[in-house]
Design a protein around this motif. Structure first.
Motif, short mmCIF file in Angstrom:
data_model
loop_
_atom_site.label_atom_id
_atom_site.label_comp_id
_atom_site.label_asym_id
_atom_site.label_seq_id
_atom_site.Cartn_x
_atom_site.Cartn_y
_atom_site.Cartn_z
N ALA A 172 14.75 7.43 -14.46
CA ALA A 172 14.47 9.27 -14.75
C ALA A 172 14.11 9.13 -16.55
N SER A 173 13.51 10.77 -16.80
CA SER A 173 13.31 10.22 -18.46
C SER A 173 13.88 11.78 -19.13
N CYS A 174 14.48 11.53 -20.32
CA CYS A 174 15.40 12.31 -20.39
C CYS A 174 14.44 13.19 -21.71
N GLU A 175 15.64 14.22 -22.30
CA GLU A 175 15.15 15.02 -22.85
C GLU A 175 14.25 14.39 -23.93
N PRO A 176 13.45 14.83 -25.79
CA PRO A 176 13.05 13.51 -26.92
C PRO A 176 14.53 13.48 -27.63
N ALA A 177 14.84 12.25 -27.90
CA ALA A 177 15.76 11.37 -28.83
C ALA A 177 15.43 12.30 -30.29
N PRO A 178 17.31 12.52 -30.56
CA PRO A 178 17.23 13.15 -32.07
C PRO A 178 16.09 12.04 -33.03
N HIS A 224 25.07 8.28 -19.42
CA HIS A 224 25.11 9.63 -19.23
C HIS A 224 24.96 9.67 -20.79
N LEU A 225 25.96 9.27 -21.44
CA LEU A 225 25.85 9.38 -22.94
C LEU A 225 24.79 9.57 -23.62
N LEU A 226 23.74 8.96 -23.57
CA LEU A 226 22.03 9.13 -23.70
C LEU A 226 21.92 9.76 -23.47
N GLN A 227 21.94 10.85 -22.10
CA GLN A 227 20.79 11.96 -21.53
C GLN A 227 21.80 12.75 -22.66
N ARG A 228 23.14 12.95 -22.61
CA ARG A 228 23.55 13.90 -23.00
C ARG A 228 23.31 13.94 -24.93
#
Length: 286
Positions: A142-148, A187-191
């Motif tokens: 899975a890929s995530c949105e860009p990190a903060p 899950h925390l990383l994705q949020r």
């Protein structure tokens, strides 16, 4: 002649047993390996795995094996080796893309990952997006949105560890025992990416770092966690198969000089004699 460069990492945001196998999400930073591939004789300074990936790319695109013998590889990198900073992934991924460019070919990320894993366990720094990656079997989960936005105070140890030595250890039972923590960290990383919340990203990374202590303990770990609490930092990244540590922070909000002073005037300085302020960046081969 063609050139490519790939970022190093400050360990991983998370690594552990997630969804039935060991997976990771690397923490790419603004240090790079830059590779140039051109016509010419093999250089005596070449690294073996860079030559191996060049040969695989030549074969993948259907060129005769003899062509590889007439290509030269030049590397420019200051990324420490054997510290868990994805130096080898940066070297071979950049070599693969530079080779493809020299041949006027294009390597997509999935193919690049599959070719690199044939050489060695591979970090997810070669993906443009933060990616949960099975680094042993090249499965992109899975890929995530860009990190903060994030900076890290990277602490470099004198200790070195070859990735393959780490993966020879019997780790599955210990990894599986922390599956719940890693599921929460994922899950925390994705949020954190969806909400652009650096605090959540720090929580995810710290959960994974704590779980990693059973597999590859970092010295002065309790003291490092103490720095996180004392200076209200976001969290802690570690190289799960290496020795570097990253204190997650924002230099406009946190007093880096005071943190450095405290490290240098404590027993931590003997364990982590070199410190660097780095920025987290997007992954992917440029």
């Amino acid at each position: 002649m063609a050139e490519a460069r790939c970022p190093a990492s400050c360990g991983e945001f998370i690594q552990g047993w997630i969804g039935g196998s060991e997976k990771l999400v690397s923490c790419p930073i603004d240090w790079f390996s830059t590779v140039e591939v051109r016509d010419g004789a093999k250089l005596p300074t070449e690294r073996l795995r860079m030559r191996q990936i060049l040969e695989r790319v030549v074969a993948y695109f259907g060129y005769p094996a003899a062509l590889a013998n007439n290509l030269s590889i030049a590397l420019e990198s200051t990324v420490p080796v054997g510290k868990g900073m994805a130096s080898s992934t940066a070297d071979i991924a950049a070599t693969a893309v530079a080779t493809a460019r020299h041949l006027d070919e294009i390597l997509d990320e999935a193919t690049l990952a599959a070719l690199c894993v044939q050489i060695e366990p591979t970090d997810s720094t070669l993906f443009r997006r933060l990616t949960l990656f099975d680094h042993l079997h090249a499965q992109t989960i899975a890929s995530c949105e860009p990190a903060p936005a994030l900076e890290l105070l990277l602490l470099e140890s004198n200790a070195t560890l070859l990735t393959e030595d780490y993966h020879r250890q019997k780790r599955e039972a210990a990894l599986m025992s922390h599956a719940d923590e890693l599921d929460r960290a994922w899950h925390l990383l994705q949020r954190s990416c969806l909400q652009q919340n650096t605090r959540l990203l720090g929580m995810a990374a710290t959960l994974s770092a704590v779980a990693s202590q059973e597999l590859l303990a970092k010295p002065m770990f309790t003291q490092l966690l103490g720095l996180i609490e004392e200076f209200d930092l976001y969290g802690l990244t570690v190289a799960h198969s290496g020795s570097v540590v990253g204190l997650m922070l924002d230099s406009s909000k946190h007093d880096c000089q005071k943190i450095l002073w405290q490290i240098k005037h404590s027993a931590m300085s003997a364990c982590y004699p070199r410190q660097y302020l780095v920025k987290a960046v997007k992954g992917g081969v440029r």
